[in-house]
Design an enzyme around this catalytic site. Sequence first.
Site, PDB file in Angstrom:
ATOM      1  N   ASN A 113      42.499  52.449  39.822  1.00 45.34           N
ATOM      2  CA  ASN A 113      42.221  51.220  39.082  1.00 45.34           C
ATOM      3  C   ASN A 113      41.531  50.286  40.074  1.00 45.34           C
ATOM      4  O   ASN A 113      42.175  49.721  40.943  1.00 45.34           O
ATOM      5  CB  ASN A 113      43.543  50.620  38.570  1.00 45.34           C
ATOM      6  CG  ASN A 113      43.327  49.277  37.895  1.00 45.34           C
ATOM      7  OD1 ASN A 113      42.176  48.864  37.665  1.00 45.34           O
ATOM      8  ND2 ASN A 113      44.414  48.582  37.579  1.00 45.34           N
ATOM      9  N   LYS A 173      40.222  47.497  39.625  1.00 42.50           N
ATOM     10  CA  LYS A 173      40.410  46.069  39.329  1.00 42.50           C
ATOM     11  C   LYS A 173      39.052  45.340  39.428  1.00 42.50           C
ATOM     12  O   LYS A 173      38.032  45.936  39.093  1.00 42.50           O
ATOM     13  CB  LYS A 173      41.476  45.480  40.255  1.00 42.50           C
ATOM     14  CG  LYS A 173      42.763  46.302  40.199  1.00 42.50           C
ATOM     15  CD  LYS A 173      43.939  45.655  40.844  1.00 42.50           C
ATOM     16  CE  LYS A 173      45.154  46.545  40.656  1.00 42.50           C
ATOM     17  NZ  LYS A 173      46.348  46.017  41.297  1.00 42.50           N
ATOM     18  N   HIS A 212      48.180  46.272  31.761  1.00 36.05           N
ATOM     19  CA  HIS A 212      48.416  46.060  33.185  1.00 36.05           C
ATOM     20  C   HIS A 212      49.101  44.713  33.390  1.00 36.05           C
ATOM     21  O   HIS A 212      48.785  43.733  32.706  1.00 36.05           O
ATOM     22  CB  HIS A 212      47.091  46.121  33.960  1.00 36.05           C
ATOM     23  CG  HIS A 212      47.318  46.255  35.432  1.00 36.05           C
ATOM     24  ND1 HIS A 212      47.665  45.194  36.214  1.00 36.05           N
ATOM     25  CD2 HIS A 212      47.310  47.351  36.243  1.00 36.05           C
ATOM     26  CE1 HIS A 212      47.833  45.622  37.464  1.00 36.05           C
ATOM     27  NE2 HIS A 212      47.620  46.936  37.501  1.00 36.05           N
ATOM     28  N   GLU A 250      48.712  42.504  35.481  1.00 30.99           N
ATOM     29  CA  GLU A 250      47.813  41.379  35.793  1.00 30.99           C
ATOM     30  C   GLU A 250      47.221  40.807  34.509  1.00 30.99           C
ATOM     31  O   GLU A 250      47.020  39.595  34.381  1.00 30.99           O
ATOM     32  CB  GLU A 250      46.706  41.860  36.760  1.00 30.99           C
ATOM     33  CG  GLU A 250      47.248  42.026  38.182  1.00 30.99           C
ATOM     34  CD  GLU A 250      46.590  43.122  38.992  1.00 30.99           C
ATOM     35  OE1 GLU A 250      45.496  43.582  38.606  1.00 30.99           O
ATOM     36  OE2 GLU A 250      47.185  43.542  40.009  1.00 30.99           O
ATOM     37  N   GLU A 284      54.603  50.540  36.699  1.00 33.38           N
ATOM     38  CA  GLU A 284      54.160  49.768  37.856  1.00 33.38           C
ATOM     39  C   GLU A 284      55.105  48.583  38.051  1.00 33.38           C
ATOM     40  O   GLU A 284      54.930  47.537  37.395  1.00 33.38           O
ATOM     41  CB  GLU A 284      52.741  49.246  37.643  1.00 33.38           C
ATOM     42  CG  GLU A 284      51.720  50.350  37.469  1.00 33.38           C
ATOM     43  CD  GLU A 284      50.313  49.877  37.797  1.00 33.38           C
ATOM     44  OE1 GLU A 284      49.619  50.609  38.487  1.00 33.38           O
ATOM     45  OE2 GLU A 284      49.934  48.759  37.382  1.00 33.38           O
ATOM     46  N   GLY A 298      50.182  45.694  45.075  1.00 37.11           N
ATOM     47  CA  GLY A 298      49.378  45.002  46.078  1.00 37.11           C
ATOM     48  C   GLY A 298      50.208  44.311  47.152  1.00 37.11           C
ATOM     49  O   GLY A 298      49.692  43.515  47.918  1.00 37.11           O
ATOM     50  N   SER A 328      51.379  49.963  45.413  1.00 35.73           N
ATOM     51  CA  SER A 328      51.310  50.276  46.853  1.00 35.73           C
ATOM     52  C   SER A 328      51.456  51.766  47.138  1.00 35.73           C
ATOM     53  O   SER A 328      52.076  52.168  48.114  1.00 35.73           O
ATOM     54  CB  SER A 328      52.349  49.478  47.639  1.00 35.73           C
ATOM     55  OG  SER A 328      52.120  48.097  47.478  1.00 35.73           O
TER      56      SER A 328
HETATM   57  P1  13P Z   1      48.094  48.764  44.449  1.00 33.40           P
HETATM   58  O1  13P Z   1      48.015  50.260  44.586  1.00 33.40           O
HETATM   59  O2  13P Z   1      46.975  48.048  45.122  1.00 33.40           O
HETATM   60  O3  13P Z   1      49.442  48.232  44.790  1.00 33.40           O
HETATM   61  O4  13P Z   1      47.893  48.432  42.853  1.00 33.40           O
HETATM   62  C1  13P Z   1      48.602  49.130  41.926  1.00 33.40           C
HETATM   63  C2  13P Z   1      48.023  48.816  40.594  1.00 33.40           C
HETATM   64  O5  13P Z   1      48.128  47.722  40.121  1.00 33.40           O
HETATM   65  C3  13P Z   1      47.304  49.900  39.909  1.00 33.40           C
HETATM   66  O6  13P Z   1      47.050  49.551  38.586  1.00 33.40           O
END
Ligand code: 13P
Length: 728
Positions: free
Chosen positions: A486, A488, A573, A575, A645, A651, A691
């Site tokens: 992903n 982003k 997601h 976010e 997640e 992150g 992560s």
């Molecule tokens: P990270 O792997 O950067 O922690 O992000 C995970 C994520 O949000 C994947 O959709």
Amino acid sequence: MANNSQKTSKIIKPAVILCRIVVGLTFLFSGFVKGVDPVGVAIKLKEYFVALGIDFLSPSSPLGSDFVATFSLTAAVALSLFEFVLGFAILFGSYRKLAPTLALITMLVMTPLTLYLAIENPVHDCGCFGEAVVLSNWQTFYKNLVLTAASIFLLLYNHKAVALYAKQMRSVPTLFSAIFLLSISVVSYMYQPILDFRPYKSGTNIREAMQQSDAQPEYIFIYEKDGEEREFAIDEIPMNDTLWRFVDRIERLPEGVKINETLDFYIYDNDTEISEDILMDENYSFMVLVPSIKDYDNSWDDKILSLYDYAFEHSYNFFVLTPESEEFSVRMNEMGISLPCYTMDETVIETIARGNPAIAMMKDGILYWKIAARDLIDITNYNTDIEGTPLAKIEEYNVNRRYIILATIYILPLIFLYLCQKAVAHFVEKARVRRRKLFATKRRESKTSCETEQQNITTNITEDSDNTNYKPKNFKTMRKNIVAGNWKMNKTLQEGVELAKGVETALNERTPNCDVIIGTPFIHLATIAATVDTKKLGVSAENCADKVSGAYTGEVSAAMVASTGAEYVILGHSERRAYYGETAEILKEKVLLALANNLKVIFCIGEVLEEREAGKEFEVVKAQIEESLFNLTAEDWNKIILAYEPVWAIGTGKTATAEQAQEMHAFIRKTVAEKYGEEVAEATSILYGGSCKPSNAKELFANKDVDGGLIGGASLDVEQFMGIVDAF
Ligand code: 13P
């Protein structure tokens, strides 16, 4: 811009392949010719130690000459092994970062050293290619400059071209290359070099070669007039025409004489040079070559003495050649043996044949054969005249045939390994397709309504109250392993296309045990879906609208996503839930629209830290699934991939432990099973996100209910992303 970057990669890829060939073949050849003659390389190294003033490795080293000899030989073998294996890795694109790094480090050491040799000239040839190709010190320096530049280029761009051997199996051909090189070194050390690059090959007429190497060079004078340069012999110099200006004087050997054929076959009986007599002798001469008395191996004395008896009986010449002839005579006399001993330079003896002692036979100036003493045939079997015995035959030495045989021994297994790799990849892919088809058929057969399946739950599920103990019947056989990226809001269009191509190239080099997907911003989607082979690398959007179409400025509909050729969409997601207010209801709409447009949905769920700390994580996750997805039919569920997640792990560098992940994944599967039945739950891929890195992926994916990962940060780098793919 995209075109520009495509054009650049069209240039870069062939350039990478060219550099691999130049650097790889050079190292491979350099290692090979050294490996063929480890003793010769050890002699050269000793010369270097003296020239560079390395006292503790000089002949007068306080550590003793045995230490220096063993050190030089070990270093010679290690050097050839290093160069050969590195050459293999570079040529075939294996270890794409490590190999050019090692090549560059080597060149950064060697290039200044060869510049010093070129300026100071302490040794007249560097010995990089053993005695196979003799380069001047300046030629070597220029060669090293080219190799340094090519190594830097490879370090930057090696990933642009595929490797011949997949990452999972590259260690096999690497190991084979090492074994091949070590084997030829051992054989060459035990017997004589398999390939003889020295001037004393069996069959050489030493007398003629000596005459050639005694030839005096001719002086050529170069003069210039009106921009034109011309060569003059000494008696042709245009003395009367003052317009000719002197430029240079060069030495040239007579035609047909090569400088590296120079021989120093000089033999002394006390102070009298007797080489000529020996070279002119039409009788058979057996020569025992003893480069140093100290290291003389007397285990073969019996064989040598019976050869001496045989020679004496048949009136053939028999003598010892050693730099220490007097000492050797004394030693022999002490043992009651009287052998003629003559003096010859140690390096010349070592150049003629490897072994202490070695035996060589000459007649009429022609070197018939040479062997280490241990390989001497038992002469007692031949009580006849030498004619008709193997001793009277000139050893056949066909360099081309030997090259072909060695190349075949090396290349055929490499081709075989490559074909094995292809065959395995083919069968794995076939098995995977078969498994999917089988499962699809099974699904169709057992297709019933959600309600009916719900009734089945009670009979199908072997359940425990403990979430971690959910027991599937066919663990991981029905569902796919998936690693999805992903991206982003990262990467410009050009960078994104490069990244996607990098991932595709890396995938082509392996047979991943999972499906691989990249989730990209909308702006990349159409280009990337058209660029990569979506059968091998799935493409996903990161979102889609909750409306079909119309006046929704800035939105992108599911139909639009599907029209690009993308097969997946990430929805829910955290976010998007947190920053764009996406509620369970909105997500429900988005999921339905995505499915209606034939997109597969990667649906994200996960609790925030406070919810976990309050012990509400299962409750929260269950509600997220129920509220946005449980309106779907079992058939629709076929297109759902879940991604757990935990928001506190995204992150942050804080990963859920393998136990936490497994506990939640088992709970999610149980939740799905309760709604759709065990078989559906079993077929659902549940990914972990937050992560996830190459360093923790293996541990996470090893859990029975973790079927892969949804990767954020680490999906922006090919190596890292592939490190996670390789975790399966
Ligand atoms: P990270 O792997 O950067 O922690 O992000 C995970 C994520 O949000 C994947 O959709």
